[in-house]
Design a protein around this motif. Structure first.
Motif: not given
Length: 136
Positions: A59-88
């Motif tokens: 199953p695919v959550p819509d966002s990092l906030a919806e991920v229930d599991a522990e995360i070690d690494v966030v790997c980003i495959f989005r355009p550079s202008d979206e990185v800031g929001e994902i990092v936040d």
């Protein structure tokens, strides 16, 4: 400064759980093939994409906030202008140790925020390429 030494990148590749923001359900796209390679190498890959219900049989959550599991690494495959929001969003979680932007993707301001918050940052590098070079 984002890490770029082989030893530092290899240390990042020792983590186990990778949330892939922008993971694609379309084979042939890097955002599908790279995470699929990581799955094949034994990593726990969590696809994150608001436009997919299931990728790699998971199953695919819509966002990092919806991920229930522990995360070690966030790997980003989005355009550079979206990185800031994902990092936040990643910084709102206590479990994320590493922010990794894939080849061709970078945001120096977001990288600085992540590093100032104590996170490791890798920018503009492919996890599959680095894994093959340093681990496989």
């Amino acid at each position: 400064m984002p890490v770029d030494s082989a030893d530092d990148i290899k240390a990042v590749l020792d983590y186990e759980t990778i949330a892939v923001v922008g993971c694609s359900s379309t084979p042939g796209k890097a955002a599908h093939d790279v995470p699929n390679y990581l799955l094949e190498q034994g990593y726990d890959v969590i696809p994150v994409n608001p436009f997919a219900d299931e990728i790699f049989g998971k199953p695919v959550p819509d966002s990092l906030a919806e991920v229930d599991a522990e995360i070690d690494v966030v790997c980003i495959f989005r355009p550079s202008d979206e990185v800031g929001e994902i990092v936040d969003a990643a910084l709102e979680r206590d479990d994320v140790d590493v922010i990794w932007t894939q080849l061709g993707i970078r945001d120096d301001d977001a990288a600085d925020r992540a590093e100032n918050a104590g996170r490791t940052v890798v920018q503009d590098r492919c996890m599959r390429v680095e894994h093959r070079r340093l681990v496989a």
